[in-house]
Design an enzyme around this catalytic site. Structure first.
Site, PDB file in Angstrom:
ATOM      1  N   GLY A   1      -1.653   0.548  -8.376  1.00 37.91           N
ATOM      2  CA  GLY A   1      -0.507   0.377  -7.494  1.00 37.91           C
ATOM      3  C   GLY A   1      -0.936  -0.172  -6.150  1.00 37.91           C
ATOM      4  N   SER A   2      -0.160   0.090  -5.128  1.00 35.92           N
ATOM      5  CA  SER A   2      -0.404  -0.494  -3.818  1.00 35.92           C
ATOM      6  C   SER A   2      -1.601   0.156  -3.129  1.00 35.92           C
ATOM      7  CB  SER A   2       0.832  -0.343  -2.930  1.00 35.92           C
ATOM      8  OG  SER A   2       1.000   1.002  -2.527  1.00 35.92           O
TER       9      SER A   2
ATOM     10  N   CYS B   1      -1.157  -8.129  -9.881  1.00 28.83           N
ATOM     11  CA  CYS B   1      -2.102  -7.866  -8.791  1.00 28.83           C
ATOM     12  C   CYS B   1      -3.213  -8.901  -8.731  1.00 28.83           C
ATOM     13  CB  CYS B   1      -2.681  -6.462  -8.923  1.00 28.83           C
ATOM     14  SG  CYS B   1      -3.369  -6.121 -10.550  1.00 28.83           S
TER      15      CYS B   1
ATOM     16  N   LYS C   1       2.033   9.588 -15.633  1.00 33.18           N
ATOM     17  CA  LYS C   1       3.201   9.480 -14.774  1.00 33.18           C
ATOM     18  C   LYS C   1       3.500   7.977 -14.628  1.00 33.18           C
ATOM     19  CE  LYS C   1       6.011   9.239 -11.242  1.00 33.18           C
ATOM     20  NZ  LYS C   1       6.491   7.875 -10.907  1.00 33.18           N
ATOM     21  N   PRO C   2       4.453   7.439 -15.426  1.00 35.57           N
ATOM     22  CA  PRO C   2       4.775   6.007 -15.329  1.00 35.57           C
ATOM     23  C   PRO C   2       5.663   5.732 -14.123  1.00 35.57           C
ATOM     24  CG  PRO C   2       6.220   7.056 -16.913  1.00 35.57           C
ATOM     25  CD  PRO C   2       5.269   8.127 -16.431  1.00 35.57           C
TER      26      PRO C   2
ATOM     27  N   TRP D   1       4.980  -0.656 -12.734  1.00 34.69           N
ATOM     28  CA  TRP D   1       6.067  -1.195 -13.556  1.00 34.69           C
ATOM     29  C   TRP D   1       5.793  -2.594 -14.083  1.00 34.69           C
ATOM     30  CZ3 TRP D   1       7.246  -5.663 -11.198  1.00 34.69           C
ATOM     31  CH2 TRP D   1       7.046  -5.741  -9.817  1.00 34.69           C
ATOM     32  N   ASN D   2       4.834  -3.328 -13.490  1.00 33.57           N
ATOM     33  CA  ASN D   2       4.731  -4.747 -13.828  1.00 33.57           C
ATOM     34  C   ASN D   2       4.140  -5.005 -15.211  1.00 33.57           C
ATOM     35  OD1 ASN D   2       2.301  -3.785 -12.792  1.00 33.57           O
ATOM     36  ND2 ASN D   2       1.710  -5.738 -11.903  1.00 33.57           N
TER      37      ASN D   2
ATOM     38  N   GLU E   1      -7.016   0.990  -8.882  1.00 31.53           N
ATOM     39  CA  GLU E   1      -6.835  -0.463  -8.991  1.00 31.53           C
ATOM     40  C   GLU E   1      -5.672  -0.803  -8.079  1.00 31.53           C
ATOM     41  OE1 GLU E   1      -5.201  -3.704  -9.490  1.00 31.53           O
ATOM     42  OE2 GLU E   1      -4.598  -3.032 -11.495  1.00 31.53           O
ATOM     43  N   LEU E   2      -6.006  -1.347  -6.905  1.00 34.19           N
ATOM     44  CA  LEU E   2      -5.019  -1.487  -5.842  1.00 34.19           C
ATOM     45  C   LEU E   2      -4.629  -2.945  -5.629  1.00 34.19           C
ATOM     46  CD1 LEU E   2      -6.654   1.118  -3.422  1.00 34.19           C
ATOM     47  CD2 LEU E   2      -4.959   1.498  -5.238  1.00 34.19           C
TER      48      LEU E   2
ATOM     49  N   GLU F   1      -0.166  -9.499   0.459  1.00 30.42           N
ATOM     50  CA  GLU F   1       0.115  -9.791  -0.942  1.00 30.42           C
ATOM     51  C   GLU F   1       1.587 -10.157  -1.118  1.00 30.42           C
ATOM     52  OE1 GLU F   1      -1.067  -7.797  -5.218  1.00 30.42           O
ATOM     53  OE2 GLU F   1      -0.472  -6.467  -3.585  1.00 30.42           O
TER      54      GLU F   1
END
Length: 403
Positions: free
Chosen positions: A153-154, A209, A97-98, A73-74, A175-176, A307
């Protein structure tokens, strides 16, 4: 802005940033290293008896196939185009898938794709609420039609996707999470370092991130750096993203506000000092947290080792380059890191020793379509952006021609 809360100037900047990936990969689509490209080379084989070369080696790049793109979402535009751009350029069809928190931006982007002439079925969007998100994710991971997953995401969710994709051995780009260090050496231009710190830490209310979380400042310049940083932080105007003059909007929901407050309280209980901020801003609404500067942060504290994803700058000090390097690398993640110095030898030495996929030197914002984006350690797999990002959506096929 209406979905994620970021100020309008940041949203306009994201539109430009997101568009840059489409522009860049539109160019990459017709290059020899793209889909349909490849090379030929002389054969290593020989004819029986005679020893003359026999045949030719041909290498061809082909599209991976159907790609599932799972985005956060960011950055609700740029995270989509950074994945869809190279996927479409490589000849892949995509299912997006947003995030359930910013679905409307994704739907708007799909309308623009249709207007731009993207054929039906090439860029599909599947929205889901929080309850259905796992079900959709499980389907994308287990369905054999899907050949690749690209996820931002996470780290925890990324690890789960790796397990779920193992049954069909899908290609993965992950990309975490990050926990970026920002090191300021004693010879740095302090004013420039402060400006870089502000840009890195407080953009999008610290919800990126790659934003700096852990500030590692040489002890001899700590007082000056902190004073100048706090002065800049106190000038940040917080408010509704659509209002003129607002520099920082809310965090994404009320839950992170509680988590941020808890981290600040724990850090202060362990000996940290709150120079400015440190509290929610309920007069603005339930999702607002004050831009915060903490000093004397214990490197064993939660705010240091996890984080933050919020507008908190946690500061500690160092006295030697070896100590700074240890503190910077003392994390399970390795996405981005930043450092400020005028020493050219140190620039090459320190950047080589950092365990990060992205390093900014004397700069706080370094992401661009032409540069590879991705991390080391538990910050993920693969790269996005640049020609390297194109390779994530290509399979390499070797054909021997005996003709």
């Amino acid at each position: 802005t209406m979905e994620s809360g970021k100020p309008l100037h940041e949203s306009r900047g994201e539109v430009v940033y997101g568009t840059s990936f489409l522009d860049y990969f539109a160019g990459e689509a017709i290059r020899p290293n793209g889909a349909g490209g490849g090379y030929t080379s002389p054969s290593p084989f020989t004819t029986p008896g005679g020893g003359a070369p026999r045949g030719k080696v041909m290498v061809v790049q082909e599209a991976v196939g159907v790609c599932a793109l799972i985005t956060p979402w960011n950055f609700p535009i740029a995270m989509i185009t950074r994945k869809a751009g190279p996927a479409l350029a490589a000849g892949c069809t995509t299912v997006l898938k947003p995030s359930e928190l910013t679905p409307l931006t994704a739907v708007a982007l799909s309308v623009l794709a249709e207007r731009a002439g993207v054929p039906n079925g090439v860029f599909e969007v599947v929205t889901a609420d929080r309850e259905l998100t796992k079900e959709v994710g499980d389907e994308l991971c287990s369905n054999p039609v899907v050949k690749k997953i690209s996820f931002t995401g996470s780290t925890a969710v990324g690890k789960g996707l790796m397990k779920s994709c193992s049954g069909t051995v899908k290609r993965l780009s992950l990309e975490l999470g990050g926990n970026a260090a920002f090191v300021v050496f004693e010879d740095a231009d302090i004013d420039a370092a402060v400006n870089a710190a502000i840009a890195s830490k407080f953009r999008n209310a610290g919800q990126t991130c790659v934003c700096a979380d852990r500030f590692i400042i040489h002890k001899s310049i700590e007082e000056e750096f902190v004073a100048k940083l706090a002065e800049k932080v106190n000038q940040i105007t917080v408010g509704h993203g659509a209002k003129d003059g607002v520099a920082m909007g809310p965090v994404i929901s009320a839950i992170p506000v509680q988590n941020l407050k808890q981290k600040v309280d724990e850090a202060m209980a362990a000996g940290a000092t709150c120079v400015t901020g440190g509290t929610p801003l309920p007069l603005h609404g339930p999702n607002y947290f004050a831009p915060t500067v903490l000093t004397n942060v214990d490197p064993s504290s939660s705010i240091w080792h996890t984080e933050t994803f919020g507008p908190i700058a946690a500061i500690t000090t160092f006295e030697s380059e070896e100590e700074a390097l240890f503190l910077a690398n003392d994390t399970t993640t390795g996405l981005a890191a930043y450092f400020c110095t005028r020493d050219l030898s140190r620039i090459f030495r320190f950047s080589a020793a950092l365990e990060n996929g992205i390093v900014g030197v004397n700069e706080g914002i370094v992401s661009h379509a032409v540069a590879p984006f991705g991390g080391m350690k538990e910050s993920g797999l693969g790269r996005e952006g640049s020609v390297v990002g194109m390779n994530e959506y290509l399979e390499t096929k070797y054909v021997f021609l005996n003709a």
